[in-house]
Design a protein around this motif. Structure first.
Motif, short mmCIF file in Angstrom:
data_model
loop_
_atom_site.label_atom_id
_atom_site.label_comp_id
_atom_site.label_asym_id
_atom_site.label_seq_id
_atom_site.Cartn_x
_atom_site.Cartn_y
_atom_site.Cartn_z
N PRO A 165 0.74 -1.35 -0.14
CA PRO A 165 -0.09 -0.01 0.00
C PRO A 165 0.92 1.38 -0.05
CG PRO A 165 -0.93 -1.56 1.80
CD PRO A 165 0.34 -2.05 1.12
N VAL A 166 2.01 1.26 0.66
CA VAL A 166 2.76 2.49 0.68
C VAL A 166 3.40 2.79 -0.61
CG1 VAL A 166 4.93 3.40 1.96
CG2 VAL A 166 3.20 2.16 3.29
N MET A 167 3.94 1.70 -1.16
CA MET A 167 4.85 1.71 -2.39
C MET A 167 3.78 2.17 -3.60
SD MET A 167 7.87 1.07 -2.27
CE MET A 167 8.37 0.03 -3.93
N ARG A 168 2.35 1.59 -3.27
CA ARG A 168 1.21 2.21 -4.58
C ARG A 168 1.06 3.54 -4.40
NH1 ARG A 168 -4.18 3.24 -4.13
NH2 ARG A 168 -5.31 2.26 -5.37
N GLU A 169 0.80 4.20 -3.11
CA GLU A 169 0.67 5.39 -3.19
C GLU A 169 1.66 6.28 -3.54
OE1 GLU A 169 -2.31 6.71 -2.29
OE2 GLU A 169 -2.88 4.49 -2.55
N TRP A 170 2.94 5.91 -3.26
CA TRP A 170 4.21 6.61 -3.64
C TRP A 170 4.38 6.81 -5.23
CZ3 TRP A 170 8.96 6.38 -6.21
CH2 TRP A 170 9.94 7.46 -5.76
N TYR A 171 4.20 5.61 -5.72
CA TYR A 171 4.40 5.77 -7.14
C TYR A 171 3.16 6.22 -7.86
CZ TYR A 171 8.61 3.15 -7.42
OH TYR A 171 9.94 2.72 -7.33
N LEU A 172 1.86 6.34 -7.52
CA LEU A 172 0.93 6.99 -7.74
C LEU A 172 1.38 8.32 -7.77
CD1 LEU A 172 -2.26 5.19 -6.32
CD2 LEU A 172 -1.57 5.22 -8.79
N LYS A 173 1.62 8.83 -6.77
CA LYS A 173 2.22 10.36 -6.62
C LYS A 173 3.24 10.76 -7.49
CE LYS A 173 1.04 12.95 -4.04
NZ LYS A 173 -0.18 14.11 -3.99
N VAL A 174 4.36 10.09 -7.43
CA VAL A 174 5.62 10.47 -8.18
C VAL A 174 5.50 10.18 -9.54
CG1 VAL A 174 8.02 9.71 -8.58
CG2 VAL A 174 7.15 9.87 -6.18
N LEU A 175 4.79 9.18 -10.25
CA LEU A 175 4.59 9.20 -11.55
C LEU A 175 3.25 9.84 -12.04
CD1 LEU A 175 5.96 5.52 -12.05
CD2 LEU A 175 7.19 7.70 -12.34
N GLY A 176 2.45 10.19 -11.26
CA GLY A 176 1.12 10.91 -11.89
C GLY A 176 0.44 9.64 -12.44
N ALA A 177 0.49 8.37 -11.84
CA ALA A 177 0.26 7.17 -12.39
C ALA A 177 -1.48 6.94 -11.96
CB ALA A 177 0.95 5.95 -11.97
N ARG A 178 -2.01 5.81 -12.65
CA ARG A 178 -3.39 5.47 -12.29
C ARG A 178 -3.23 3.69 -12.21
NH1 ARG A 178 -3.22 6.59 -17.32
NH2 ARG A 178 -4.04 5.14 -18.96
#
Length: 190
Positions: free
Chosen positions: A19-32
């Motif tokens: 969950p922590v990694m998911r949120e970090w990569y969503l934010k950093v990459l502007g991902a979905r």
């Protein structure tokens, strides 16, 4: 060789903190999120169905790696313009995510971040209009003499950009070298 050359499709990271990694990569990459279940999460930010996959085995327990463990050194993501890179830098700064070290490689202008598991992630812009120009630069004296390049001040980079300093000036080693230097290799490996 016949046929078309392969293209990089995605990277997969194993983690004990999905969950922590998911949120970090969503934010950093502007991902979905493209797909998710309790053990994995597929993220994308472009036309590909997934670019980053996160795998967290049930119960965790994967051994932690260090920045100097054999394996992937970093992943890199390119932005189209300096303005796009600076906008993402500003967004991340406001979210409390700061670059570990900004580096002027000459061929790219790069901001290196560490994800929550300690993996290095490079956000960059290409400093040349074509891959051929970049390759030619890498074969030249400046890059051959120092393939890493100087560090720079990311806040000063953003400020100078917003004040109208030409990108062609901001993306040079000469501009970056005016700042107090850090040991880039040490910052990338500790």
């Amino acid at each position: 060789m016949s046929g078309s050359a392969p293209r990089l499709a995605h990277i997969v990271l194993q983690t004990n903190q999905l969950p922590v990694m998911r949120e970090w990569y969503l934010k950093v990459l502007g991902a979905r999120v493209a797909f998710e279940n309790p053990a994995m999460c597929f993220l994308t930010f472009d036309e590909e169905h997934h670019r980053v996959a996160l795998f967290g085995p049930p119960g965790g327990g994967l051994p932690e790696r260090t920045p100097v463990t054999v394996g992937l050194a970093h992943s890199a993501f390119t932005f189209a313009t300096a303005g796009d890179l600076i906008a993402r830098y500003t967004e991340l700064l406001e979210a409390g995510i700061e670059p570990r070290v900004p580096v002027q490689h000459g061929v790219t202008t790069s901001l290196y971040y560490r994800d929550p598991d300690g993996n290095m992630v490079e956000l960059q812009i290409d400093n040349f209009a074509t891959a051929d120009e970049a390759t030619e630069y890498m074969r030249g004296g400046e890059y051959s003499a120092d393939s890493i390049g100087p560090s720079f001040d990311a806040a000063a980079f953003a400020k100078a950009y917003h004040e109208g300093t030409p990108v062609s000036e901001l993306t040079t080693r000469q501009w970056a070298a005016q700042f107090p230097q850090v040991d880039v290799f040490e910052m990338l490996t500790t």
